[in-house]
Design an enzyme around this catalytic site. Structure first.
Site, short mmCIF file in Angstrom:
data_model
loop_
_atom_site.label_atom_id
_atom_site.label_comp_id
_atom_site.label_asym_id
_atom_site.label_seq_id
_atom_site.Cartn_x
_atom_site.Cartn_y
_atom_site.Cartn_z
N SER A 1 148.78 168.73 20.66
CA SER A 1 147.76 167.73 21.02
C SER A 1 147.00 167.37 19.73
O SER A 1 147.31 167.92 18.66
CB SER A 1 146.80 168.31 22.06
N TYR B 1 149.97 168.95 27.06
CA TYR B 1 150.99 169.56 26.19
C TYR B 1 152.43 169.14 26.50
O TYR B 1 153.35 169.61 25.84
CB TYR B 1 150.87 171.09 26.26
N GLU C 1 150.39 173.29 9.13
CA GLU C 1 149.78 173.51 10.45
C GLU C 1 150.27 172.43 11.42
O GLU C 1 150.34 171.27 11.04
CB GLU C 1 148.26 173.40 10.25
N HIS D 1 149.75 170.93 15.52
CA HIS D 1 149.13 170.95 16.84
C HIS D 1 149.84 169.93 17.71
O HIS D 1 150.03 168.78 17.29
CB HIS D 1 147.64 170.66 16.76
N PRO E 1 148.64 182.03 20.85
CA PRO E 1 148.47 182.36 22.26
C PRO E 1 148.67 181.18 23.21
O PRO E 1 148.20 180.08 22.96
CB PRO E 1 147.02 182.86 22.34
N ARG F 1 151.99 174.59 32.62
CA ARG F 1 150.61 174.20 32.96
C ARG F 1 150.19 173.04 32.04
O ARG F 1 150.75 172.88 30.95
CB ARG F 1 149.63 175.35 32.69
#
Ligand code: CA2
Length: 141
Positions: A102, A23, A98, A100, A10, A18
């Site tokens: 950040s 990010y 996985e 990410h 999501p 934004r």
């Protein structure tokens, strides 16, 4: 050629629009372009999927069974809440990495737990969009 499914959870479709301080400025479309380029360079076939809905992500993981050799997943906020995504990754037993953008470990304490990560053989954190390249590299070796 190995087939890799790249799943983003999501709000990843909001990249670049934004919170650029967290990010970055690049958009989800930019990410798709990079993944296409990196796949060619690494000799991988990739399919990208983004959803804001937990059940759709679970469905996509289940459907990957027998079709993909690996999964790269950034479950976004579901990282920290979704036992359903963890169970789906375990159920299909497809090797998963996985990612990410950040580094959740340096952010709020509620981001420090990763359920999905418990079913992944590698985690890449805090390297921006380049983290997806590192994740793909894990399947090219
Ligand atoms: O760092 C990551 O990649 C995260 O998975 C991103 C999630 C966050 O909940 C995780 O803790 C860490 C949030 C994705 C939201 O993406 C946005 C992008 C642009 C603007 C707003 C949100």
């Amino acid at each position: 050629m190995k087939k890799i499914l790249v799943i983003n959870g999501p709000n990843i479709n909001m990249l670049g629009l934004r919170e650029p301080d967290i990010y970055g400025k690049e958009t989800y479309r930019d990410l798709l372009t990079y993944i296409r380029q990196w796949s060619e360079e690494l000799g991988l076939e990739t399919e990208c999927f983004q959803s804001n809905h937990e059940g759709e992500i679970v469905d996509k993981i289940q459907q990957a069974c027998g079709r993909f050799d690996g999964i790269v997943i950034n479950p976004a906020a579901y990282t920290h809440t979704s036992i359903a995504i963890l169970d789906a990754l375990k159920a299909v037993a497809i090797p998963a990495v996985e990612v990410h953008i950040s580094d959740p470990m340096t952010r709020e304490p509620f981001r420090h737990v990763s359920y999905a990560g418990m079913a992944c053989f590698k985690t890449v954190r805090g390297k921006g969009l380049l983290g997806y390249r590192e994740a793909l590299c894990a399947f090219a070796q």
